[in-house]
Design an enzyme around this catalytic site. Structure first.
Site, PDB file in Angstrom:
ATOM      1  CG  ASP A  81      -2.349   2.039   6.692  1.00  0.00           C
ATOM      2  OD1 ASP A  81      -2.804   3.045   7.252  1.00  0.00           O
ATOM      3  OD2 ASP A  81      -2.406   1.877   5.459  1.00  0.00           O
ATOM      4  CG  ASP A  94      -2.025   7.657   0.409  1.00  0.00           C
ATOM      5  OD1 ASP A  94      -0.940   7.971  -0.101  1.00  0.00           O
ATOM      6  OD2 ASP A  94      -3.127   8.016  -0.060  1.00  0.00           O
ATOM      7  CG  ASP A 138      -1.727   1.190   1.440  1.00  0.00           C
ATOM      8  OD1 ASP A 138      -2.375   1.612   0.471  1.00  0.00           O
ATOM      9  OD2 ASP A 138      -1.740   1.744   2.558  1.00  0.00           O
TER      10      ASP A 138
END
Length: 275
Positions: free
Chosen positions: A216, A11, A9
């Site tokens: 996250d 961001d 991922d």
């Protein structure tokens, strides 16, 4: 022969939550490049947004866009061993209906029943920048959708239910973001990762790929669940980290963002690379 392949991922994972910087992970990125480990960005961003980030990262592998709705392949990627050069020729493979299909379906629905909403396609870059806090340049990149269409709902909750039902009748899925809803085919980051892994396996049948995924947020869960090794990056906010049960190998970082990314990769390098 076993080889690592990394899916990440962006961001608040590889990129810092506030400044979108990756400096804290640069050492790990250098090792990944020197060992020619494929590093696959798996993001909610568009092709145009991700291109800009990839150029800064100096990585030129395929990448996954718009929460698993599409995979972007460099020209002739699987027919050459040179994966460290920029390619200006790209192919986007939609894992479902593409953005124009979605816009055509929206036009059809609007003929059946009027709903009060604004889609990204109807908004200018300046309007999107004002709504989101993006720069106008970033908003232009975010408007270049390949496989999804965000919309801003201005109607009643009952009408939203009816609108979503119309979309489901056309095999489309709606997820809710912070301000916008997002229309897509029923895709996710995990399904796209498995498709790309299958492509690598077909191209390099003698290699036993060991997949690592780092994320996250809840939209990263399918990717983390499908990976051989899952890395849950500590959230940059006060929310608790994702809970991944019944997974054979999970690493929970104690640091957020690129610092946590570096922390996890150091542990994995000691296990698989630097020995």
């Amino acid at each position: 022969m076993k080889k690592l392949i990394i899916f990440t991922d962006l961001d608040a994972t590889l990129l810092d939550h506030k400044h979108y910087e990756f400096t804290a992970a640069q050492s790990a990125l250098n090792i990944i490049a020197s060992h020619q480990i494929p590093l696959i960005l798996n993001t909610s961003k568009t092709v145009a947004e991700t291109h800009e980030i990839r150029n800064k990262l100096n990585i030129y592998h395929p990448f996954i866009i718009e929460n698993g709705s599409g995979i972007c392949y460099p020209s002739d990627y699987f027919s050459t061993t040179q994966h460290n050069k920029k390619s200006h020729d790209w192919k986007v493979h939609s894992l479902g209906q593409n953005a124009q299909d979605i816009l055509d379906i929206l036009a059809h629905i609007n003929q059946i029943q009027h709903f009060n909403y604004q889609s990204f396609n109807q908004l200018s870059a300046e309007q999107i920048a004002e709504l989101t806090g993006l720069s106008v340049h970033q908003a232009h990149l975010a408007k270049q959708r390949s496989c999804t269409e965000p919309f801003l709902w201005k109607d009643t909750p009952d009408h939203l239910t009816a609108f979503i039902q119309h979309l489901q009748n056309h095999h489309l899925h709606v997820t809710q973001g912070g301000r916008f809803y997002h229309i897509s085919s029923p895709c996710d980051k995990g399904k796209a990762m498995q498709q790309l892994l299958a492509d690598y396996q077909q191209a390099y049948p003698t290699i036993n790929w060991l997949s690592i995924a780092l994320g996250d947020s809840p939209n990263d869960y399918p990717m983390l669940k499908a990976a051989d090794i899952a890395v849950v990056i500590k959230p940059s906010t006060a929310k608790p980290p994702l809970s991944l049960t019944n997974h054979p190998q999970v690493i929970y970082t104690t640091k957020p963002g690129p610092e946590g990314w570096q922390q996890a990769m150091e542990q994995l390098f000691n296990q698989f690379v630097l020995h």
